[in-house]
Design a protein around this motif. Structure first.
Motif, PDB file in Angstrom:
ATOM      1  N   HIS A  68       0.841  -1.194   0.000  1.00  0.00           N
ATOM      2  CA  HIS A  68       0.000   0.000   0.000  1.00  0.00           C
ATOM      3  C   HIS A  68       0.878   1.247   0.000  1.00  0.00           C
ATOM      4  O   HIS A  68       2.059   1.214   0.382  1.00  0.00           O
TER       5      HIS A  68
ATOM      6  N   VAL B 264       2.449   4.575   1.258  1.00  0.00           N
ATOM      7  CA  VAL B 264       2.791   5.158   2.552  1.00  0.00           C
ATOM      8  C   VAL B 264       3.074   6.644   2.355  1.00  0.00           C
ATOM      9  O   VAL B 264       4.066   7.005   1.713  1.00  0.00           O
ATOM     10  N   PRO B 265       2.215   7.531   2.861  1.00  0.00           N
ATOM     11  CA  PRO B 265       2.460   8.969   2.708  1.00  0.00           C
ATOM     12  C   PRO B 265       3.806   9.368   3.308  1.00  0.00           C
ATOM     13  O   PRO B 265       4.233   8.826   4.339  1.00  0.00           O
TER      14      PRO B 265
ATOM     15  N   VAL C 207       4.334  10.085   7.054  1.00  0.00           N
ATOM     16  CA  VAL C 207       4.398   8.978   8.010  1.00  0.00           C
ATOM     17  C   VAL C 207       5.850   8.657   8.331  1.00  0.00           C
ATOM     18  O   VAL C 207       6.242   8.561   9.504  1.00  0.00           O
TER      19      VAL C 207
ATOM     20  N   TYR D 137      -3.575   6.915  18.390  1.00  0.00           N
ATOM     21  CA  TYR D 137      -3.671   5.742  17.517  1.00  0.00           C
ATOM     22  C   TYR D 137      -4.811   4.840  17.972  1.00  0.00           C
ATOM     23  O   TYR D 137      -5.638   4.401  17.163  1.00  0.00           O
TER      24      TYR D 137
ATOM     25  N   LEU E 179      -1.729  -0.108   7.184  1.00  0.00           N
ATOM     26  CA  LEU E 179      -2.011   1.289   7.553  1.00  0.00           C
ATOM     27  C   LEU E 179      -0.727   2.092   7.693  1.00  0.00           C
ATOM     28  O   LEU E 179      -0.307   2.461   8.795  1.00  0.00           O
ATOM     29  N   GLY E 180      -0.067   2.339   6.583  1.00  0.00           N
ATOM     30  CA  GLY E 180       1.091   3.233   6.613  1.00  0.00           C
ATOM     31  C   GLY E 180       2.415   2.573   6.910  1.00  0.00           C
ATOM     32  O   GLY E 180       3.376   3.260   7.258  1.00  0.00           O
TER      33      GLY E 180
ATOM     34  N   ALA F 241       2.978   5.085  13.522  1.00  0.00           N
ATOM     35  CA  ALA F 241       2.883   5.206  12.062  1.00  0.00           C
ATOM     36  C   ALA F 241       1.437   5.052  11.601  1.00  0.00           C
ATOM     37  O   ALA F 241       0.938   5.841  10.785  1.00  0.00           O
ATOM     38  N   ALA F 242       0.738   4.043  12.120  1.00  0.00           N
ATOM     39  CA  ALA F 242      -0.652   3.821  11.727  1.00  0.00           C
ATOM     40  C   ALA F 242      -1.541   4.975  12.182  1.00  0.00           C
ATOM     41  O   ALA F 242      -2.489   5.357  11.486  1.00  0.00           O
TER      42      ALA F 242
ATOM     43  N   TYR G  81      -1.075   7.736   9.716  1.00  0.00           N
ATOM     44  CA  TYR G  81      -1.749   7.359   8.463  1.00  0.00           C
ATOM     45  C   TYR G  81      -3.257   7.591   8.567  1.00  0.00           C
ATOM     46  O   TYR G  81      -3.869   8.205   7.681  1.00  0.00           O
TER      47      TYR G  81
ATOM     48  N   MET H 217      -5.648  10.170   6.426  1.00  0.00           N
ATOM     49  CA  MET H 217      -6.707   9.667   5.545  1.00  0.00           C
ATOM     50  C   MET H 217      -8.077  10.182   5.947  1.00  0.00           C
ATOM     51  O   MET H 217      -8.859  10.633   5.092  1.00  0.00           O
TER      52      MET H 217
END
Length: 460
Positions: free
Chosen positions: A87, A89-90, A93, A123, A272-273, A346-347, A350, A354
């Protein structure tokens, strides 16, 4: 006879020290500690290591040579999934989790906080909103362990010994879960129908010895469970707990398991990221309703709002710490070790980026791309879909030629077409990074293997 090697800095290599340690635990040899490891998995010889490098530059060159053998999904067109997903990953992140105050986002207390507890609280809150649950833990090792813990919780809550496995589960996950719970619980695998659970089989297998019904959605083949409410009602009527293993990536559009009656929801946050990183950065989550019976069975840490020594002032800290093995040590209900706290941060970044609209858009893209890939591949002569269920991200196809041959042929073209399930079946995965032209390229390359005449005609 060669004298035993004694390392200058590792004391247990000395024969007298090793003998004293073995005597203290009542063992004859070190091999006794590995009795549970099957012989087939034991190496039976020394590791094949190169001679020690005298110079640092020689070691660096050797390691670079090893790393150069890797091929990432940035270099090849990949349709690989099966637990680790490609996926997007911005960039922010990676920027956030690379900050010095988060790089030691471990679990213990020796490190200064610097907002770590608050970041993990955020989170947990975002995950709870996504999953429609009330309580989510700080990430554990991975989703496999999280699901195993969810089942262990069900066993403790019910005092029963049996788990019904109602879905198709990745073999690696089944193995890990079995290894974790085998001392207290047994797994009873039920047949699936058309890719999803056989509700009639679940009802027939339920009894007063069943601690939990375990459902994976999406399943190992990407099938989304359509009868979760029926399974939940049947499980609850028999006094059992419904434990759902899942990937949270689709819950911008799909109804979360909690809304269909799930008691414990578990899974992995790699989607998720978190990058694939040649095996993936993984972290497991466990989510439950705000029910003390379930919350107090959660062995891992929970961060929440807590009072401080200053009246009226609040901070972020451990909630119900006396649940954990950190508090009870060997008397704890279940041991918990290193957390994957950095991946939780990190998640969290993300999910905050989003937002609900972004997750909904992502879910729609995944469903549409999956369906397009299914239609494109099943249109090829001799290629069939294995079921009619709704799929998210992954699905399996049966091929008219051996799947291993397809993998070899397409790999030579820079394409990883999927994971071999058995002789003629292939597990194919698409994400938002898989474009329509990527899917078309896969279909065209696959056609050249399974239907060369058709491919030649299309290329004229």
């Amino acid at each position: 006879m060669t004298a035993p090697f004694v390392h200058p800095y590792i004391p247990n290599t000395a024969p007298e020290s090793r003998a004293a340690m073995l005597a203290a635990v009542g063992a004859e040899t070190v091999d006794e500690f590995y009795a549970d490891v099957p012989e087939a998995l034991r190496l039976g010889r020394p590791l094949d290591l190169p001679a020690p490098f005298v110079a640092e530059q020689d070691l660096a060159r050797h390691v670079r040579g090893l790393l150069a053998k890797n091929r990432s999904t940035q270099e090849r067109l990949s349709f690989l999934g099966a637990g680790t997903y490609n996926h997007y990953v911005p960039a922010v992140v990676d920027e956030v989790i690379g900050r010095s105050e988060f790089l030691t986002a471990y679990a213990g207390e020796p490190y200064e906080d610097h907002g770590r507890f608050q970041a993990l609280f955020q989170y947990q809150s975002l995950m709870a909103e996504l999953l429609e649950m009330d309580v989510v833990n700080v990430p554990t090792y991975d989703g496999y362990q999280a699901t195993a813990t969810g089942l262990a919780m069900a066993g403790r809550l019910t005092g029963r010994p049996r788990v019904l496995v109602a879905s198709d589960v990745l073999p690696a996950k089944t193995s890990k879960v079995h290894d974790y719970i085998r001392a207290h619980l047994t797994l009873d695998h039920l047949p699936t129908v058309n890719g999803t659970a056989d509700v009639a089989a679940v009802r027939a297998a339920l009894g007063d010895d069943v601690a939990a019904v375990w459902v994976e959605t999406p399943s190992a083949t990407g099938a989304v469970e359509a009868a979760l409410r029926e399974i939940a009602d049947a499980a609850h009527a028999a006094g059992a707990v419904l434990v759902v293993g899942t990937d949270p990536i689709g819950y911008g559009v799909l109804a979360p398991p909690a809304l269909a009656g799930a008691d414990i929801v578990t899974g992995d946050i790699q989607s998720l990221g978190l990058h694939q990183w040649f095996g993936g950065a993984h972290g497991g989550f466990i989510a439950v309703h705000d029910d003390p019976r379930f919350v107090m069975e959660m062995p891992s840490r929970l961060f929440g709002l807590a009072t401080t020594d200053v009246p009226g002032e609040y901070g972020f800290g451990d909630v119900a710490y006396d649940r954990t093995s950190f508090a009870h040590r060997e008397e704890g209900k279940e041991w918990v070790g290193t957390a994957a706290a950095l991946w939780g941060i990190a998640a969290g970044v993300y999910l905050s980026l989003m937002g609900p609209a972004g997750m909904a858009e992502l879910g729609e893209v995944l469903l549409a791309s999956t369906r397009y890939a299914q239609q494109s591949l099943s249109a090829l002569p001799g290629v069939t879909l294995d079921d009619d269920a709704v799929h998210l991200r992954e699905f399996t196809v049966t091929l008219p030629v051996p799947a291993a041959e397809v993998v070899s042929a397409l790999r030579a073209q820079g394409i990883e077409p999927g994971v071999v399930v058995d002789e003629h079946r292939l597990l194919v995965c698409v994400t938002e990074l898989t474009s329509q032209s990527d899917i078309d390229r896969l279909a065209s390359a696959l056609a050249a293997v399974v239907a060369p005449e058709l491919a030649e005609e299309q290329n004229r």
